[in-house]
Motif scaffolding. Sequence first.
Motif, PDB file in Angstrom:
ATOM      1  N   VAL A 199       0.846  -1.196   0.000  1.00 41.16           N
ATOM      2  CA  VAL A 199       0.000   0.000   0.000  1.00 41.16           C
ATOM      3  C   VAL A 199       0.878   1.242   0.000  1.00 41.16           C
ATOM      4  N   PRO A 200       0.945   1.974  -1.095  1.00 40.04           N
ATOM      5  CA  PRO A 200       1.825   3.145  -1.181  1.00 40.04           C
ATOM      6  C   PRO A 200       1.284   4.343  -0.414  1.00 40.04           C
ATOM      7  N   LEU A 201       1.443   4.283   0.897  1.00 41.89           N
ATOM      8  CA  LEU A 201       1.021   5.371   1.769  1.00 41.89           C
ATOM      9  C   LEU A 201       2.201   5.774   2.653  1.00 41.89           C
ATOM     10  N   PRO A 202       2.176   6.980   3.211  1.00 42.50           N
ATOM     11  CA  PRO A 202       3.259   7.395   4.114  1.00 42.50           C
ATOM     12  C   PRO A 202       3.393   6.424   5.286  1.00 42.50           C
ATOM     13  N   LYS A 203       4.637   6.202   5.708  1.00 44.15           N
ATOM     14  CA  LYS A 203       4.904   5.255   6.787  1.00 44.15           C
ATOM     15  C   LYS A 203       4.146   5.606   8.060  1.00 44.15           C
ATOM     16  N   GLN A 204       4.124   6.893   8.404  1.00 42.02           N
ATOM     17  CA  GLN A 204       3.443   7.307   9.626  1.00 42.02           C
ATOM     18  C   GLN A 204       1.951   7.003   9.562  1.00 42.02           C
ATOM     19  N   HIS A 205       1.410   7.165   8.387  1.00 44.78           N
ATOM     20  CA  HIS A 205      -0.016   6.887   8.186  1.00 44.78           C
ATOM     21  C   HIS A 205      -0.309   5.399   8.441  1.00 44.78           C
ATOM     22  N   ILE A 206       0.525   4.546   7.876  1.00 43.68           N
ATOM     23  CA  ILE A 206       0.347   3.101   8.068  1.00 43.68           C
ATOM     24  C   ILE A 206       0.532   2.729   9.532  1.00 43.68           C
ATOM     25  N   GLN A 207       1.525   3.315  10.176  1.00 45.16           N
ATOM     26  CA  GLN A 207       1.756   3.047  11.595  1.00 45.16           C
ATOM     27  C   GLN A 207       0.519   3.385  12.422  1.00 45.16           C
ATOM     28  N   ASP A 208      -0.051   4.541  12.173  1.00 45.06           N
ATOM     29  CA  ASP A 208      -1.210   4.978  12.947  1.00 45.06           C
ATOM     30  C   ASP A 208      -2.394   4.028  12.777  1.00 45.06           C
ATOM     31  N   VAL A 209      -2.631   3.598  11.524  1.00 45.60           N
ATOM     32  CA  VAL A 209      -3.778   2.725  11.262  1.00 45.60           C
ATOM     33  C   VAL A 209      -3.552   1.336  11.858  1.00 45.60           C
ATOM     34  N   LEU A 210      -2.353   0.804  11.710  1.00 48.25           N
ATOM     35  CA  LEU A 210      -2.078  -0.523  12.267  1.00 48.25           C
ATOM     36  C   LEU A 210      -2.175  -0.507  13.793  1.00 48.25           C
ATOM     37  N   GLN A 211      -1.700   0.549  14.404  1.00 51.85           N
ATOM     38  CA  GLN A 211      -1.793   0.643  15.866  1.00 51.85           C
ATOM     39  C   GLN A 211      -3.259   0.705  16.306  1.00 51.85           C
ATOM     40  N   GLU A 212      -4.073   1.443  15.556  1.00 50.57           N
ATOM     41  CA  GLU A 212      -5.510   1.510  15.849  1.00 50.57           C
ATOM     42  C   GLU A 212      -6.154   0.130  15.756  1.00 50.57           C
ATOM     43  N   LEU A 213      -5.845  -0.574  14.673  1.00 51.77           N
ATOM     44  CA  LEU A 213      -6.430  -1.906  14.479  1.00 51.77           C
ATOM     45  C   LEU A 213      -6.017  -2.847  15.614  1.00 51.77           C
TER      46      LEU A 213
END
Length: 236
Positions: A175-189
């Motif tokens: 998923v070509p998204l900013p690393k911080q964005h992915i971190q935030d979503v994975l932590q939420e999940l």
Amino acid sequence: MPVNTQAGEPRTPPFNAEAARRLREALGMTPAHVAYGIWAAYGIQISPATVASWELAESAPTEAELTALAGALWCAPAELLGAPGTLREYRLALGLAPDDLALRIGMDQSAYERLEAGGKWSGNDRQAAALAEQLDLPLPALIRFTGQDKKLTELLTSAAATRWQAYVRPVGKLVPLPKQHIQDVLQELHTDYQASMTATLNWGGGEGTDDSGKAGRAFLDDILAEFWERVGRQRP
């Protein structure tokens, strides 16, 4: 009213009957005018009754008829379609022929047509990027059409159930998204999954434990949809 397609008949796109009627009336045309315009410009013979049938959602135009109708109504094919859901529908919305799109993304036409018919993605990353650009695909659709949704679901499931930090990079490769964005979503999940597992947990054992397991499984069953929803919520 849904249009039934019999075996052997051309598949019809998700036609927006109300839009067709509205566009025709805005031009001051009758169904007979539309039928004549389709015949004169595209050589496709249809009756005014057929045009009226399309507008009543009793039937729907084929791909060739849709292109001709858009021409007769001076609009883009996308204006006559509902929200696209399949690869073919995204292509139709832009009025592209399969051979034209295949050429634009650098793919063999037969390979592209197999993909559109439900076959597996056989292209490379460059072709995937070109496909997304040519069809203006949203990211969830690109992941689905290139067959990466199953792998992404597996990664998200593991991230929620174990250490989410270990899955930031693997998810980022898909998923070509900013690393911080992915971190935030994975932590939420991860946080929400753990909460679903403990919310109904009965420390005495028994039924409460089973309930927490069901809640956790239900969360994981919808994790891909949850991921895309949270991605959309956090994007600027």
